[in-house]
Structure formats: structure tokens, C-alpha cells
Design an enzyme around this catalytic site. Structure first.
Site, PDB file in Angstrom:
ATOM      1  N   SER A   1       6.079   0.091  -0.171  1.00 22.73           N
ATOM      2  CA  SER A   1       5.242   0.693  -1.203  1.00 22.73           C
ATOM      3  C   SER A   1       6.013   0.835  -2.504  1.00 22.73           C
ATOM      4  CB  SER A   1       4.809   2.070  -0.711  1.00 22.73           C
ATOM      5  OG  SER A   1       4.353   2.850  -1.777  1.00 22.73           O
TER       6      SER A   1
ATOM      7  N   TYR B   1       6.467  10.794   3.217  1.00 22.79           N
ATOM      8  CA  TYR B   1       5.853   9.472   3.398  1.00 22.79           C
ATOM      9  C   TYR B   1       6.655   8.407   2.643  1.00 22.79           C
ATOM     10  CZ  TYR B   1       3.072   5.482   2.053  1.00 22.79           C
ATOM     11  OH  TYR B   1       2.672   4.199   1.784  1.00 22.79           O
TER      12      TYR B   1
ATOM     13  N   LYS C   1       9.165   4.990   3.929  1.00 22.14           N
ATOM     14  CA  LYS C   1       9.129   3.581   3.490  1.00 22.14           C
ATOM     15  C   LYS C   1      10.541   3.125   3.091  1.00 22.14           C
ATOM     16  CE  LYS C   1       4.889   2.784   4.254  1.00 22.14           C
ATOM     17  NZ  LYS C   1       4.487   1.877   5.313  1.00 22.14           N
TER      18      LYS C   1
END
Ligand code: UDP
Length: 336
Positions: free
Chosen positions: A127, A152, A156
Site C-alpha cells: 500500500s 495496518y 504492510k
């Protein structure tokens, strides 16, 4: 010749299902595993209606390493595309351990299963959150990464690091795709985004507001240092994004290095107000919205430099925000 069998983890999710369709269109045989934690079995029917083919499906959690290994062996898999992960930024702040357990342990389990079954290629959904608010725009793959704002985002970054380190052992080849803002739906309206509960993301919030499921869209701040004061993002149509995965499968079979990362966006920044106006103009729908406070953790603006993907993957985005808001609205309208 490597097999055309591609394992797609999270293949019934938003990006996964569109990728499965484009893999089938390109002559591959996707094999889906999904634990249905944020997806629906009905998506399989949508895929079948679009392509005329029903992919093999396993209801499995990626943490079940032994079962994963069996599936990889039985199906003669050449590459894995790994989507299965939790993805809600706000929820990750509330439940960091769930996010680290699922996303980080998940990729370790998958890589172990791949190593044990001698499957060498993995394409990873990363991302643009790994860039944070970059000083220079657009961001390239060489833009320095910053500390993630949310658990989150950090998962990644950590997964990219795990993949990088593991790739150095020569056991896997990795393509990591840093998505910008995926949105839209398949033109057929047979598959699209199915947010659980109140959507966090802008486009589903807009379509649900227009459909009367939400009262009003709040635009999070109009006092940013941008031309109209609202935040800028690079919105990428989910079908273009899916096609980037097909190109990555072709690429990973050929490339001789072990690790490559690509920005996957359009190269164009669009403000929240521009999205809202385009939605209204393209769809002839009035949207109920108001300006609210800034959302904590939002960056002001980001868009991608995609030259590396253009030249090495031979991929570029073909669709724009008009396609995104049109397809997203058509999808929303036919949902019950
Ligand atoms: N946004 C908004 N209202 C909403 C949801 C999002 O104004 O209800 C804005 C948000 O502040 C950001 C942009 O829309 O500038 C995209 O947000 P999203 O959550 O879709 O993606 P992000 O880039 O934050 O991951």
C-alpha cells in the site's frame, strides 16, 4: 514452461475477485483460498457469470500452513497472489494484535507453505501508506518510507521487509505492488466492493449516501494546503489494478532478480471535492454532503509516479475517476 495455475489468497475479496476475473481472461487458472471473513460465497457466482468459468475454491485460513502446503502441491501452483489480510485502518488502531497476528503471521505461514512445496513466486498487495506524507510528489519507489500511522500500515511495511529478507535466501521471487486508492467495480456490476458495516473509504461512503443508506457524507477537512482545500489521492480503478497483477505474473516468471516493488496508481491526484463533483455530474445524482473536521491520521496529498510499472511491467492505468464513480454507482444501485 511454468504452469498457469495461480493461487489467489483472499480471492473473493474486492481486489482479489477482480484479479481472478482478469487472470481467467488472460488464460490463467486461478485457485482461490478465502476464509470468508470479509467476503461472500456469492462472489464466485459473479466471477462465473462474467467469465463462464468457476474457479476452484477452498474455504481456508492462511494461518493453516499444512493445509496450504497441500493445496499448493495438489494444484501445481506456479505463482501466489496474496490478498488475504485485514485492511481497516481505524479497526487496526483498536485491535493491533489481531492485525499483526493475521497479516504478519499470515504471510509467514504462506511463505513457509510455499517453501515446503517449492513454489517460488509471490505477488504481494502492499500500500502507498508506507510513504506517509512524502515531502516530494509524486512518490516514486525510491521515496523514503516513514513510520506507519496505523498498525495496518505497519503490517504492510513489516510484510515487505519479511518478503525482502526471505527473497535474499533465493527461496522466493517477490513482486510487491503498492496500491494507491483502489475503487470502482466491474463494468458488468456482477462484482464490486462489499464493505462490512459503515464504509471507511470515500467512494463506497459516497455511493451508500447517494443510495440513502447513509444520511450525509462528511468531507474530512477543507483547510488543507491544496487547490480546493480538500485532501488529494490517486484513485485507481480496480480493473486496472487487477490487470497490474496479471502483468506481474508475466513479469515474475521472467525476471532474474529476487525482489521488485512497484507503485500502482494513475499518476494523477484528485481532491475529495473533485470526486464528489464528478460523481454528481457523471451519474446525475445530488449528493448530500457537508464539510467536517479533519480525520486524524489523514495525510494531505499523495499521488504516484508509475513510470517503473509502465516500463518494467508494461502496464498503465487506462480508466479514470469518471469510470470509477460510474461503475461504483452502477454496482451500488443493484445491491439489495
Ligand atoms: N474522506 C472523506 N470522507 C469520508 C471518507 C474519506 O472526506 O467519509 C476523505 C479522506 O479524508 C481522504 C480521502 O477521502 O482524504 C480518501 O480516504 P479513504 O479512507 O478512502 O482512503 P485513504 O487514502 O485515507 O486510505
Amino acid at each position: 514452461m511454468s504452469s498457469k495455475n495461480i493461487l489467489v489468497t483472499g480471492g473473493l475479496g474486492f481486489i482479489g475477485s477482480h484479479t481472478v476475473v482478469e487472470l481467467i481472461n488472460a488464460g490463467y487458472f486461478p485457485i482461490i483460498i478465502d476464509n470468508l471473513s470479509n467476503s461472500d460465497l456469492k462472489v464466485l457466482d459473479g466471477i462465473e457469470k462474467i467469465t463462464g468459468k468457476k474457479p476452484v475454491f477452498y474455504n481456508l485460513d492462511i494461518l493453516q500452513t499444512d493445509d496450504l502446503e497441500k493445496i499448493l502441491n495438489v494444484n501445481n501452483i506456479s505463482s501466489v497472489i496474496h490478498f488475504a489480510a485485514y485492511k481497516a485502518v481505524g479497526e487496526s488502531v483498536e485491535k493491533p494484535l489481531d492485525y499483526y497476528y493475521n497479516n504478519v503471521s499470515g504471510i509467514i505461514s504462506l511463505l513457509k507453505a510455499m517453501q515446503n512445496s517449492n513454489v517460488k513466486n509471490i505477488i504481494f498487495s502492499s500500500s502507498c501508506t508506507v510513504y506517509g506524507q512524502a515531502a516530494d510528489l509524486p512518490v516514486t519507489e525510491r521515496t523514503p518510507l516513514i513510520k506507519a500511522e496505523s498498525p495496518y500500515g505497519n503490517t504492510k511495511k513489516i510484510c515487505e521487509e519479511i518478503l525482502y529478507d526471505f527473497s535474499k535466501t533465493g527461496n522466493v521471487k517477490v513482486v510487491s505492488l503498492r496500491y494507491f486508492n483502489p475503487a470502482g467495480a466491474h463494468k458488468s456490476s456482477l462484482i464490486g466492493e462489499l464493505p462490512l458495516g459503515i464504509p471507511n473509504n470515500l467512494i463506497p461512503y459516497i455511493t451508500q449516501t447517494a443510495a440513502g443508506l447513509r444520511n450525509i457524507l462528511t468531507i474530512f477537512g477543507n483547510n488543507y494546503n491544496t487547490p480546493d482545500g480538500t485532501c488529494i489521492r490517486d484513485y485507481i480503478h480496480v480493473v486496472d489494478l487487477a490487470l497490474a497483477h496479471v502483468k506481474s505474473v508475466e513479469f515474475i516468471n521472467k525476471f532474474t532478480d529476487n525482489y521488485e516493488v512497484f507503485n500502482i496508481g494513475t499518476g494523477k491526484g484528485t481532491s475529495v471535492l473533485e470526486i464528489v463533483n464528478t460523481f454528481e455530474n457523471i451519474n446525475f445524482v445530488k449528493l448530500n454532503y457537508s464539510i467536517g473536521e479533519r480525520r486524524k491520521g489523514d495525510i494531505e496529498q499523495i499521488w504516484a509516479d508509475c513510470k517503473k510499472a509502465n516500463s518494467l511491467l508494461g502496464w498503465e492505468a487506462k480508466l479514470d475517476i469518471s469510470d470509477i464513480v460510474k461503475d461504483a454507482w452502477n454496482w451500488q444501485k443493484q445491491l439489495d
